[in-house]
Design an enzyme around this catalytic site. Structure first.
Site, PDB file in Angstrom:
ATOM      1  N   ASP A  97      17.375  -9.859  19.983  1.00  0.00           N
ATOM      2  CA  ASP A  97      18.719  -9.327  19.778  1.00  0.00           C
ATOM      3  C   ASP A  97      19.564 -10.452  19.198  1.00  0.00           C
ATOM      4  OD1 ASP A  97      21.061  -7.799  20.108  1.00  0.00           O
ATOM      5  OD2 ASP A  97      20.307  -6.954  21.990  1.00  0.00           O
ATOM      6  N   ASP A 199      23.136  -7.175  16.406  1.00  0.00           N
ATOM      7  CA  ASP A 199      24.201  -6.775  17.308  1.00  0.00           C
ATOM      8  C   ASP A 199      25.540  -6.673  16.583  1.00  0.00           C
ATOM      9  OD1 ASP A 199      25.262  -6.450  20.130  1.00  0.00           O
ATOM     10  OD2 ASP A 199      26.427  -8.180  19.467  1.00  0.00           O
ATOM     11  N   GLU A 257      22.643  -2.319  14.981  1.00  0.00           N
ATOM     12  CA  GLU A 257      23.497  -1.599  15.933  1.00  0.00           C
ATOM     13  C   GLU A 257      24.823  -1.277  15.246  1.00  0.00           C
ATOM     14  OE1 GLU A 257      26.118  -1.840  19.961  1.00  0.00           O
ATOM     15  OE2 GLU A 257      26.009  -3.476  18.532  1.00  0.00           O
ATOM     16  N   HIS A 335      21.806  -0.168  27.205  1.00  0.00           N
ATOM     17  CA  HIS A 335      22.522  -0.934  28.235  1.00  0.00           C
ATOM     18  C   HIS A 335      24.031  -0.747  28.194  1.00  0.00           C
ATOM     19  CE1 HIS A 335      22.665  -3.171  24.547  1.00  0.00           C
ATOM     20  NE2 HIS A 335      23.653  -3.885  25.031  1.00  0.00           N
ATOM     21  N   ASP A 336      24.534  -0.078  27.161  1.00  0.00           N
ATOM     22  CA  ASP A 336      25.979   0.115  27.044  1.00  0.00           C
ATOM     23  C   ASP A 336      26.424   1.496  27.495  1.00  0.00           C
ATOM     24  OD1 ASP A 336      26.634  -2.422  26.036  1.00  0.00           O
ATOM     25  OD2 ASP A 336      26.071  -1.820  24.005  1.00  0.00           O
TER      26      ASP A 336
HETATM   27  C1  GLC Z   1      27.011  -4.823  21.437  1.00  0.00           C
HETATM   28  C2  GLC Z   1      26.237  -4.911  22.729  1.00  0.00           C
HETATM   29  C3  GLC Z   1      27.191  -5.025  23.871  1.00  0.00           C
HETATM   30  C4  GLC Z   1      28.030  -6.266  23.665  1.00  0.00           C
HETATM   31  C5  GLC Z   1      28.673  -6.293  22.277  1.00  0.00           C
HETATM   32  C6  GLC Z   1      29.226  -7.632  21.945  1.00  0.00           C
HETATM   33  O1  GLC Z   1      27.780  -3.685  21.364  1.00  0.00           O
HETATM   34  O2  GLC Z   1      25.360  -3.833  22.842  1.00  0.00           O
HETATM   35  O3  GLC Z   1      26.538  -5.028  25.109  1.00  0.00           O
HETATM   36  O4  GLC Z   1      29.030  -6.328  24.640  1.00  0.00           O
HETATM   37  O5  GLC Z   1      27.779  -5.959  21.261  1.00  0.00           O
HETATM   38  O6  GLC Z   1      28.219  -8.530  21.553  1.00  0.00           O
END
Ligand code: GLC
Ligand code: CA
Length: 565
Positions: A97, A199, A257, A335-336
């Protein structure tokens, strides 16, 4: 990894919650290594690990202080190398990641940058000078609340942070920053990593001049996505990054993402094939019906229920629009967000059925499944035990108030779990021990202790969710479900039904996404002799309709010549 990736099935491991091997309550790399056989037996092809780089863990590792090192709470570089090697031995690829948008404020670049405007690392970040009356440079609101600007007391200037104030945004206009990220990625590719989840990459470009959102009231802060999400240079940056890596590592896999990407944006980020991201994870898959909330519970912190009719249209639209250029990801959890069984399923009444049916409905579509660890045993939201896990302050008062209203303790716990930021980050449930076989000490996040919903209880049971997932994954890897065409059927709302076709083969997937028995008009021609590949709950086909028990689903395959429908 081939760019088409159609046979890929990704398993998301949240390392902090997967397996602790040194009893500090925190999952570690050695824990992932110990469980590689388990992961391999699931039948998945790829592991995506949430960030394991050195980090102060203000945001569970998404605040990286050194991209070239592993966080000591997870283990050592040697162990990471071993993990990659052992994964490859089992034909499993590994995705890391990569946090592109920001670093930790403890990263050496930021520490240098803080030394003043003359420092060469100053331009790695985004700064604005203080205005005379000391007002904020603009009225944008951070994802973590408050302004996106934080004043640095030494220079008096403000730095920009879309997330936490200890996660300053990198300045991607600076070619040096872009090259640093390419170097970091190459460093890990050189160690054998097969690709990356990118990310929050949709935020790399910010609106020229960082202007105020005009429609805000004076003094109001605005989460103005149009100024910092999906702006034109994002696609350029991704393509530059992709090209630089693919020159040396043509098979690198990039999973972007893109939380707020619609199908058009997903197309932009994955086109042309092999020159940008391979696939996109969007958070727009699940339209929630805001009118459907539990009136007894606080409304403002509830998501509502999945709007199934709209959800079917969203899936169909992604298939039609994105399917032409790349493969969409298929996921129910990450996880979010809350665990799918709790959010879309039936955690109290039909937990087994809803876990199996949701997976069937989602993963047999065309695209790449991304499965969050624990989903394969029907893990629900973490039961809230710790006050700091929630977004609301006075959890104890709320708890008592809800009980006073006559709401059962079980329901209150479910609700509080749902609004916890760690709802899906609970310790992986390996056994029914107090700490779920995750650790011998209390896990950092807490753990649900459950009799049936753990790996050891389900491992020997052919009717378990785990056994079902394995069958489903095997089926998913067949050509009909990887390459076959996709066609959604029009059915009554809580039923989702679609057809896959490949080389004269046909399958129909029918799923009841509700806690009630459902009947829908359905043309059964050819279905009677069809082979049942998978079944959850009960179904009945009559001349022109189909009846399904709560959260039932079936996968039917044409068993002889003739049309299914
Ligand atoms: C992405 C991750 C999240 C994190 C954010 C900042 O959205 O999935 O968990 O807080 O990025 O890096
Ligand atoms: Ca540990």
């Amino acid at each position: 990894m081939q760019n088409t990736s159609s046979k890929e099935i990704i398993y998301q491991v949240y390392p902090k919650s997967f397996q602790d091997t040194n009893d500090d309550g925190i999952g570690d790399i050695q824990g992932v290594i110990n469980r590689l056989d388990y992961i391999q037996e699931l039948g998945v092809t790829t592991i995506w690990l949430n960030p394991i780089f050195k980090s102060p863990h203000v945001d569970n590792g998404y605040d990286v202080s050194d991209y070239y090192d592993v966080d000591s709470q997870y283990g050592t570089m040697k162990e990471v190398e071993k993990l990659i090697e052992e994964a490859h031995k089992r034909d499993l690829k590994v995705l890391f990641d990569l946090v592109l948008n920001h670093t930790s404020s403890s990263h050496k670049w930021f520490i240098e940058a803080l030394k003043g405007p003359e420092n060469p690392y100053r331009a790695y970040y985004i700064w604005q000078k203080t205005t005379e009356n000391n007002t904020l440079p603009n009225n944008w609101k951070s994802f973590f609340g408050g302004s996106v600007w934080e004043r640095d007391s030494i220079s008096g200037e403000y730095y920009f942070h879309l997330f936490h104030k200890d996660m300053p945004d990198l300045n991607w206009e600076n070619k040096k920053v872009r090259n640093e990220m390419i170097d970091i990625a190459k460093f890990w590719l050189n160690k054998g990593v097969d690709g990356f989840r990118l990310d929050a990459f949709i935020h790399l470009d910010k609106a020229e001049g960082l202007p105020d959102a005009k429609y805000a009231e004076p003094g109001q802060l605005i989460g103005a996505e149009e100024f910092f999400a999906n702006l034109p240079r994002v696609a350029e940056y991704v393509k530059e990054f992709s090209a630089a890596l693919r020159k040396e590592y043509p098979d690198v896999y990039l999973l972007g993402e893109a939380s707020s990407a619609d199908p058009e944006k997903a197309v932009k980020y994955t086109f042309p094939k092999g020159q940008a991201c391979d696939s996109i994870v969007s958070f727009k898959y699940f339209p929630m019906d805001l009118n459907q909330k539990d009136q007894r519970l606080p409304l403002e912190i509830q998501e509502g229920k999945l709007d199934i009719q709209q959800f079917k249209q969203v899936m169909d639209e992604w298939q039609r629009k994105v399917g032409k250029v790349s493969e969409m990801t298929l996921y129910l959890n990450n996880h979010d967000m809350q665990r799918a069984v709790s959010r879309f399923g039936s955690p109290m009444k039909f937990r087994n059925e809803s876990a199996k049916t949701l997976a069937t409905m989602m993963y047999l579509q065309k695209g790449i499944p991304v499965i969050l660890n624990g989903e394969e045993i029907g893990m629900k939201n973490l039961e809230l035990k710790k006050r700091e896990n929630t977004r609301i302050n006075d959890i104890d008062t709320l708890y008592t108030e809800l009980l006073k209203k006559g709401i059962s303790e079980d329901e209150v716990k479910l609700f509080l779990g749902a609004i916890s930021i760690n709802s899906s980050r609970g310790a992986m449930q390996w056994t029914d021990d107090t700490y779920a076989g995750f650790s011998d000490v209390e896990p950092w996040s807490g753990a649900n202790q459950e009799k049936i919903y753990n790996v050891s209880a389900q491992a020997g049971n052919p009717d378990s969710i785990l056994a079902y997932y394995k069958k489903l994954i095997q089926l998913k890897k067949t050509e009909l479900f990887t390459s076959g065409s996709y066609e959604l059927f029009i059915t009554a709302s809580p039923i989702m039904a679609y057809q896959r076709q490949y080389n004269g083969e046909k399958a129909v997937i029918i799923a009841n996404l509700s806690e009630q028995m459902q009947r829908s008009p359905f043309d059964k021609k050819g279905l009677i002799d069809a082979e049942v590949l998978l079944q959850t709950g009960q179904f009945k086909l009559s001349e022109d309709s189909i009846e399904l028990s709560p959260f039932a689903s079936i996968v039917l395959k044409q068993s002889r010549k003739g049309d299914l429908l």
